[in-house]
Motif scaffolding. Structure first.
Motif, PDB file in Angstrom:
ATOM      1  N   ALA A   1     -44.856  24.239 -17.395  1.00 48.92           N
ATOM      2  CA  ALA A   1     -45.337  24.400 -18.766  1.00 48.92           C
ATOM      3  C   ALA A   1     -45.224  25.875 -19.089  1.00 48.92           C
ATOM      4  O   ALA A   1     -45.285  26.723 -18.205  1.00 48.92           O
TER       5      ALA A   1
ATOM      6  N   SER B   1     -46.305  15.473 -32.289  1.00 47.50           N
ATOM      7  CA  SER B   1     -45.943  16.650 -31.513  1.00 47.50           C
ATOM      8  C   SER B   1     -44.670  17.307 -32.045  1.00 47.50           C
ATOM      9  O   SER B   1     -44.180  18.273 -31.475  1.00 47.50           O
TER      10      SER B   1
ATOM     11  N   ASP C   1     -46.777  21.792 -25.894  1.00 46.67           N
ATOM     12  CA  ASP C   1     -48.105  21.958 -25.307  1.00 46.67           C
ATOM     13  C   ASP C   1     -48.543  20.708 -24.549  1.00 46.67           C
ATOM     14  O   ASP C   1     -48.375  19.583 -25.009  1.00 46.67           O
ATOM     15  N   ILE C   2     -49.112  20.929 -23.390  1.00 43.28           N
ATOM     16  CA  ILE C   2     -49.839  19.886 -22.684  1.00 43.28           C
ATOM     17  C   ILE C   2     -51.260  20.401 -22.457  1.00 43.28           C
ATOM     18  O   ILE C   2     -51.556  21.559 -22.708  1.00 43.28           O
ATOM     19  N   GLU C   3     -52.125  19.531 -22.020  1.00 48.89           N
ATOM     20  CA  GLU C   3     -53.509  19.923 -21.791  1.00 48.89           C
ATOM     21  C   GLU C   3     -53.742  20.032 -20.290  1.00 48.89           C
ATOM     22  O   GLU C   3     -53.611  19.055 -19.556  1.00 48.89           O
ATOM     23  N   ARG C   4     -54.050  21.240 -19.830  1.00 46.51           N
ATOM     24  CA  ARG C   4     -54.399  21.433 -18.432  1.00 46.51           C
ATOM     25  C   ARG C   4     -55.877  21.074 -18.245  1.00 46.51           C
ATOM     26  O   ARG C   4     -56.715  21.445 -19.054  1.00 46.51           O
TER      27      ARG C   4
ATOM     28  N   THR D   1     -51.749  24.443 -23.225  1.00 50.76           N
ATOM     29  CA  THR D   1     -50.869  25.458 -22.669  1.00 50.76           C
ATOM     30  C   THR D   1     -50.296  26.410 -23.719  1.00 50.76           C
ATOM     31  O   THR D   1     -49.730  27.435 -23.363  1.00 50.76           O
TER      32      THR D   1
END
Length: 317
Positions: A100, A282, A303-306, A214
């Motif tokens: 990411a 997205s 973007d992803i969610e950590r 991210t």
């Protein structure tokens, strides 16, 4: 601090660095500084050297100064290392969790990698770096144990302003997007002068307890998640006077706004403050004129969610 309010302080209250260091030692606290970067070779050397000389060599406030880089294509990492920072490539931290890129990824990886009980952040493109950008936010946490997350704020002139005039408020994305959203859906946070400021400090246990997108939505996510868990009285802001930095073009600001909106909508829906008919797209679309013709450009938001670090079955360094 008064319950339910956001404490507003000034960096001048924390200018006694010997006093801050005494508090740090009495509380047995360690402090790390992270500078998230992407192609900042023109400014990163001064940012690192100014803070290292003032806050590590002359006054031992910082235990660690680190650059976490997104994969700069210029000499950012080499310049930062020569100036005395520890330098990390974000992609080489926790690589087993998949790739990411983005500012939020750097901050999440820094929380894992760095050792401080308090972690503070400054942007790498600041052209008038001064120790107050660190001791203002860190000092507030050392002096006020009820505060968990401390934002900086400052004037952000686009050009030289007349003597005596101080343009108040945030940048274009703050004033056109984030402040209206907070005023409508989170009025408890509407008193933040610059909710997107890249200069802030937080206690480790706070950063480890919250998930992080991210991309550019990370600062918005921080505020909403800290407010949701600990209330507005856990959040403060510190006047850092003036900040000079690189300004982004309109297309970049559009992509930044898109990332922030997605993050905001997801959290506002989870908290019950709004209800969405469906999940946010997205795919971001904007238009560019080429040879007299308007062409639609599509950009997939990466973007992803950590997850919260405390929930990962991975031992911290």
């Amino acid at each position: 601090m008064k319950k339910g309010t956001i404490a507003t302080l000034h960096h001048g209250e924390f200018g006694d660095l010997k006093g801050l260091i005494a508090r740090k030692q009495a509380q047995a606290q360690t402090i790390s500084l992270c500078i998230p970067t992407l192609n900042e070779e023109d400014t990163i050397g001064d940012v690192v050297s100014i803070l290292k000389e003032a806050l590590q060599e002359r006054h031992a406030l910082l235990d660690e100064i680190a650059v976490v880089d997104s994969g700069s294509e210029d000499r950012t990492r080499e310049v930062a290392r020569a100036a005395g920072a520890d330098v990390y490539l974000a992609s080489e931290i926790l690589p087993e969790l998949g790739p990411a890129r983005g500012k939020g990824e750097n901050i999440w990886k820094a929380t894992y990698q760095l050792k401080g009980d308090i972690i503070c952040f400054v942007d790498g493109d600041v052209r008038n770096m001064h120790p107050r950008f660190v001791y203002g936010t860190v000092g507030a946490l050392l002096c006020h144990e009820d505060l968990k997350y401390m934002k900086g704020y400052y004037d952000r002139p686009h050009a030289v302003v007349e003597v005596g005039e101080r343009p108040a408020g945030g940048g274009r994305v703050t004033e056109a997007l984030v402040r209206p959203l907070l005023s409508l859906f989170y009025p408890e946070l509407a008193g933040l002068v610059q909710p997107l400021a890249g200069e802030y400090a937080a206690r480790r246990e706070v950063l480890e307890a919250i998930p992080m997108p991210t991309g550019y939505g990370v600062e918005t996510a921080h505020l909403l998640d800290v407010f949701s868990r600990w209330g507005s009285e856990a959040i403060g802001q510190c006047d850092l006077d003036e900040r000079l930095h690189r300004h982004q073009d309109t297309a970049s600001l559009g992509r930044m706004s898109f990332s922030i909106l997605r993050c905001f909508f997801e959290r506002a829906q989870a908290s019950g403050r709004l209800k969405l008919a469906e999940s946010p797209s997205s795919l971001y679309r904007h238009f560019m004129r080429r040879e007299g013709v308007c062409e639609m450009i599509e950009w997939e938001c990466p973007d992803i969610e950590r997850p919260a670090l405390k929930d990962l079955p991975i031992a911290r360094n």
